[in-house]
Design a protein around this motif. Structure first.
Motif, PDB file in Angstrom:
ATOM      1  N   LEU A  42     -37.184  34.714  26.766  1.00  0.00           N
ATOM      2  CA  LEU A  42     -36.611  35.765  27.594  1.00  0.00           C
ATOM      3  C   LEU A  42     -36.467  35.295  29.033  1.00  0.00           C
ATOM      4  CD1 LEU A  42     -38.691  38.806  26.273  1.00  0.00           C
ATOM      5  CD2 LEU A  42     -36.394  38.084  25.557  1.00  0.00           C
ATOM      6  N   VAL A  43     -35.431  35.781  29.707  1.00  0.00           N
ATOM      7  CA  VAL A  43     -35.207  35.432  31.112  1.00  0.00           C
ATOM      8  C   VAL A  43     -36.337  35.985  31.978  1.00  0.00           C
ATOM      9  CG1 VAL A  43     -33.642  35.682  33.068  1.00  0.00           C
ATOM     10  CG2 VAL A  43     -32.720  35.348  30.761  1.00  0.00           C
ATOM     11  N   ASN A  44     -36.652  37.238  31.802  1.00  0.00           N
ATOM     12  CA  ASN A  44     -37.774  37.886  32.490  1.00  0.00           C
ATOM     13  C   ASN A  44     -37.584  37.927  34.009  1.00  0.00           C
ATOM     14  OD1 ASN A  44     -40.211  39.273  32.336  1.00  0.00           O
ATOM     15  ND2 ASN A  44     -41.463  37.434  32.576  1.00  0.00           N
ATOM     16  N   ASP A  45     -36.371  38.234  34.460  1.00  0.00           N
ATOM     17  CA  ASP A  45     -36.090  38.317  35.898  1.00  0.00           C
ATOM     18  C   ASP A  45     -36.948  39.361  36.606  1.00  0.00           C
ATOM     19  OD1 ASP A  45     -34.265  36.324  36.510  1.00  0.00           O
ATOM     20  OD2 ASP A  45     -32.536  37.494  35.855  1.00  0.00           O
ATOM     21  N   ASP A  46     -37.362  40.382  35.873  1.00  0.00           N
ATOM     22  CA  ASP A  46     -38.139  41.471  36.469  1.00  0.00           C
ATOM     23  C   ASP A  46     -39.645  41.250  36.347  1.00  0.00           C
ATOM     24  OD1 ASP A  46     -35.803  42.858  37.147  1.00  0.00           O
ATOM     25  OD2 ASP A  46     -35.680  43.771  35.159  1.00  0.00           O
ATOM     26  N   ALA A  47     -40.052  40.005  36.201  1.00  0.00           N
ATOM     27  CA  ALA A  47     -41.483  39.703  36.077  1.00  0.00           C
ATOM     28  C   ALA A  47     -42.245  40.191  37.309  1.00  0.00           C
ATOM     29  CB  ALA A  47     -41.683  38.199  35.914  1.00  0.00           C
ATOM     30  N   PRO A  48     -43.481  40.649  37.132  1.00  0.00           N
ATOM     31  CA  PRO A  48     -44.274  41.089  38.293  1.00  0.00           C
ATOM     32  C   PRO A  48     -44.639  39.908  39.186  1.00  0.00           C
ATOM     33  CG  PRO A  48     -45.628  41.045  36.312  1.00  0.00           C
ATOM     34  CD  PRO A  48     -44.218  40.793  35.862  1.00  0.00           C
ATOM     35  N   GLU A  49     -44.999  40.213  40.418  1.00  0.00           N
ATOM     36  CA  GLU A  49     -45.387  39.167  41.362  1.00  0.00           C
ATOM     37  C   GLU A  49     -46.826  38.736  41.110  1.00  0.00           C
ATOM     38  OE1 GLU A  49     -44.626  41.350  44.842  1.00  0.00           O
ATOM     39  OE2 GLU A  49     -42.476  40.929  44.891  1.00  0.00           O
ATOM     40  N   TYR A  50     -47.072  37.468  41.339  1.00  0.00           N
ATOM     41  CA  TYR A  50     -48.374  36.871  41.046  1.00  0.00           C
ATOM     42  C   TYR A  50     -49.180  36.721  42.334  1.00  0.00           C
ATOM     43  CZ  TYR A  50     -51.709  33.526  39.006  1.00  0.00           C
ATOM     44  OH  TYR A  50     -52.840  32.895  38.554  1.00  0.00           O
ATOM     45  N   THR A  51     -50.478  36.950  42.240  1.00  0.00           N
ATOM     46  CA  THR A  51     -51.361  36.755  43.391  1.00  0.00           C
ATOM     47  C   THR A  51     -52.475  35.783  43.027  1.00  0.00           C
ATOM     48  OG1 THR A  51     -52.724  38.657  42.751  1.00  0.00           O
ATOM     49  CG2 THR A  51     -50.925  39.059  44.312  1.00  0.00           C
ATOM     50  N   PHE A  52     -52.896  35.003  44.018  1.00  0.00           N
ATOM     51  CA  PHE A  52     -54.030  34.098  43.866  1.00  0.00           C
ATOM     52  C   PHE A  52     -55.288  34.771  44.415  1.00  0.00           C
ATOM     53  CE2 PHE A  52     -50.444  31.188  43.829  1.00  0.00           C
ATOM     54  CZ  PHE A  52     -50.805  30.243  42.878  1.00  0.00           C
ATOM     55  N   GLU A  53     -56.424  34.354  43.887  1.00  0.00           N
ATOM     56  CA  GLU A  53     -57.682  34.937  44.347  1.00  0.00           C
ATOM     57  C   GLU A  53     -57.942  34.647  45.823  1.00  0.00           C
ATOM     58  OE1 GLU A  53     -60.859  33.668  41.873  1.00  0.00           O
ATOM     59  OE2 GLU A  53     -60.171  34.769  40.098  1.00  0.00           O
ATOM     60  N   ASP A  54     -57.433  33.503  46.311  1.00  0.00           N
ATOM     61  CA  ASP A  54     -57.702  33.136  47.701  1.00  0.00           C
ATOM     62  C   ASP A  54     -56.599  33.598  48.660  1.00  0.00           C
ATOM     63  OD1 ASP A  54     -55.715  31.441  46.866  1.00  0.00           O
ATOM     64  OD2 ASP A  54     -56.620  29.611  47.673  1.00  0.00           O
ATOM     65  N   ASP A  55     -55.679  34.449  48.196  1.00  0.00           N
ATOM     66  CA  ASP A  55     -54.646  34.972  49.094  1.00  0.00           C
ATOM     67  C   ASP A  55     -55.284  35.773  50.231  1.00  0.00           C
ATOM     68  OD1 ASP A  55     -52.413  33.926  47.860  1.00  0.00           O
ATOM     69  OD2 ASP A  55     -52.092  35.662  46.565  1.00  0.00           O
ATOM     70  N   ASP A  56     -54.826  35.492  51.433  1.00  0.00           N
ATOM     71  CA  ASP A  56     -55.279  36.257  52.595  1.00  0.00           C
ATOM     72  C   ASP A  56     -54.394  37.492  52.708  1.00  0.00           C
ATOM     73  OD1 ASP A  56     -56.040  37.301  55.010  1.00  0.00           O
ATOM     74  OD2 ASP A  56     -55.962  35.405  56.106  1.00  0.00           O
ATOM     75  N   THR A  57     -54.819  38.567  52.107  1.00  0.00           N
ATOM     76  CA  THR A  57     -53.976  39.764  52.020  1.00  0.00           C
ATOM     77  C   THR A  57     -53.756  40.437  53.369  1.00  0.00           C
ATOM     78  OG1 THR A  57     -55.932  41.094  51.480  1.00  0.00           O
ATOM     79  CG2 THR A  57     -54.667  40.180  49.635  1.00  0.00           C
ATOM     80  N   GLU A  58     -54.569  40.100  54.364  1.00  0.00           N
ATOM     81  CA  GLU A  58     -54.414  40.713  55.684  1.00  0.00           C
ATOM     82  C   GLU A  58     -53.476  39.912  56.577  1.00  0.00           C
ATOM     83  OE1 GLU A  58     -58.203  41.343  57.432  1.00  0.00           O
ATOM     84  OE2 GLU A  58     -58.875  42.779  55.907  1.00  0.00           O
ATOM     85  N   GLN A  59     -53.501  38.577  56.439  1.00  0.00           N
ATOM     86  CA  GLN A  59     -52.710  37.727  57.322  1.00  0.00           C
ATOM     87  C   GLN A  59     -51.421  37.214  56.672  1.00  0.00           C
ATOM     88  OE1 GLN A  59     -53.485  37.189  60.531  1.00  0.00           O
ATOM     89  NE2 GLN A  59     -55.324  38.451  60.331  1.00  0.00           N
ATOM     90  N   ALA A  60     -51.413  37.086  55.351  1.00  0.00           N
ATOM     91  CA  ALA A  60     -50.264  36.483  54.667  1.00  0.00           C
ATOM     92  C   ALA A  60     -49.037  37.389  54.735  1.00  0.00           C
ATOM     93  CB  ALA A  60     -50.615  36.190  53.213  1.00  0.00           C
ATOM     94  N   THR A  61     -47.868  36.759  54.690  1.00  0.00           N
ATOM     95  CA  THR A  61     -46.602  37.491  54.744  1.00  0.00           C
ATOM     96  C   THR A  61     -46.182  37.915  53.343  1.00  0.00           C
ATOM     97  OG1 THR A  61     -45.900  36.200  56.666  1.00  0.00           O
ATOM     98  CG2 THR A  61     -44.177  37.358  55.425  1.00  0.00           C
ATOM     99  N   ILE A  62     -45.869  39.185  53.181  1.00  0.00           N
ATOM    100  CA  ILE A  62     -45.394  39.693  51.895  1.00  0.00           C
ATOM    101  C   ILE A  62     -43.927  39.304  51.718  1.00  0.00           C
ATOM    102  CG2 ILE A  62     -44.931  41.761  50.529  1.00  0.00           C
ATOM    103  CD1 ILE A  62     -47.293  43.094  51.871  1.00  0.00           C
ATOM    104  N   ILE A  63     -43.596  38.806  50.540  1.00  0.00           N
ATOM    105  CA  ILE A  63     -42.231  38.362  50.257  1.00  0.00           C
ATOM    106  C   ILE A  63     -41.400  39.559  49.792  1.00  0.00           C
ATOM    107  CG2 ILE A  63     -40.826  36.797  48.868  1.00  0.00           C
ATOM    108  CD1 ILE A  63     -43.478  35.136  48.514  1.00  0.00           C
TER     109      ILE A  63
END
Length: 338
Positions: free
Chosen positions: A81-102
């Motif tokens: 399947l193409v799966n264009d609508d796949a959910p976004e992936y996050t890493f455990e070490d993502d800085d959710t406060e400083q990182a830029t949301i795409i």
């Protein structure tokens, strides 16, 4: 009588201790010690007493056939399947406060060959490319030859090496930039004119048009990637640089399908859309890949970009996705512009 008996006994005794012509002492067959019959019971090769084959560390206790099984790629890609609508992936070490949301809808962008030259009427580039295998082969081969013949690193190679490196099943790399005053992509220019007519762009204009999609501060690197065919391979997730130097700097992929009128997956790299920008560390060497060794991604997150007419090109920023060669490839090649 005794003399005969004694002589007979002496002769028998003599024969018993002197080797015969066969190399063994002559003995009465009835007096020989018989050896027990050999044990003909076959060992079970799967028994615990059987030695287990040793494998090199990279084999991970499986055979090559298990790791990369042969398959009919044309049939295998039809099950994906193409799966264009796949959910976004996050890493455990993502800085959710400083990182830029795409922003949604910006991870992977499709582009058509027709959009490269909107001012040339009735060029029919996209249709010709997707429906004419001869045109695709001529286009690809001429691009490879022009880049090879104008790359200083290749100029002193013997003719035999040139022939091998230009084989269609061999990957090749160089630079896409064509900013010299003299025409660089001569063979490509001839191919475009032959297939698209006198109004077609030059080979240099074609290369620069695709390269311009890379945005600001590109590296000008180009590679024609063939990859593994007729096998299923594990995904190997990575970023090419982990950077977007100009903020809008992108990786651009031009796909070459295996057949005419193709609509399906297996041409472009597979990708995982990230929720937050993933920028490589400052200490990371520029233009070295960022490899996520051993990372396993659930299938629900994997996007398999679809090739079809009007979607001959895919673009993405290297900080917005992690990507991999397709686990099942069905293509002639994919060209990457950076």
């Amino acid at each position: 009588m005794h003399s005969v008996s004694i002589a007979t006994i002496l002769i028998f005794a003599y024969g018993a201790i002197i080797p015969s012509t066969s190399g063994f002492a002559a003995r009465d067959a009835s007096s020989r010690t018989r050896r027990p019959p050999p044990n003909r019971t076959r060992r079970n090769p799967s028994s615990s007493s059987s030695p287990k084959p040793k494998r090199a560390p990279h084999q991970f206790d499986h055979t090559k056939e298990e790791a990369r099984p042969f398959l009919d790629n044309n049939l295998a890609v039809k099950e994906q399947l193409v799966n264009d609508d796949a959910p976004e992936y996050t890493f455990e070490d993502d800085d959710t406060e400083q990182a830029t949301i795409i922003p949604d809808g910006t991870h992977l962008v499709y582009f058509s060959l027709d959009e490269l030259f909107p001012n040339i009427a009735d060029l029919g580039f996209s249709h010709k490319f997707c429906t004419d295998g001869k045109f695709r082969d001529d286009l690809r081969n001429s691009m490879r030859e022009d880049i090879f013949d104008s790359t200083p690193a290749y100029e002193n190679l013997p003719a035999k090496a040139r022939k091998i490196l230009l084989l269609p099943d061999s990957s090749l790399q160089g630079s896409w930039t064509c900013r010299d005053e003299t025409l660089r992509m001569k063979k490509l220019t001839e191919v475009l004119k032959h297939h698209l007519g006198e109004q077609s762009p030059t080979g240099d204009e074609f290369m620069e048009a695709i390269g311009s999609l890379c945005g600001s501060e590109p590296s000008y690197h180009w590679i024609d990637i063939v990859g593994v065919m007729n096998r299923r391979i594990p995904h190997s997730w990575h970023q090419d640089t982990g950077r977007s130097r100009g903020g809008d700097t992108k990786t651009v992929l031009l796909g070459f399908p295996k057949e005419d009128n193709y609509s399906g997956v297996g041409v472009f790299s597979h990708a995982v859309k990230l929720k937050y920008e993933k920028v490589s560390y400052k200490e990371h060497v520029l233009d070295d890949p960022v490899v996520y060794s051993g990372l396993k991604i659930d299938d629900e997150y994997i996007v398999r970009p679809q090739f079809e007419q009007g979607k001959e090109i895919v673009m993405f920023r290297d900080v917005d996705v992690i990507h991999s060669s397709p686990d099942v490839a069905y293509r002639s090649s994919v060209m990457r512009f950076m």
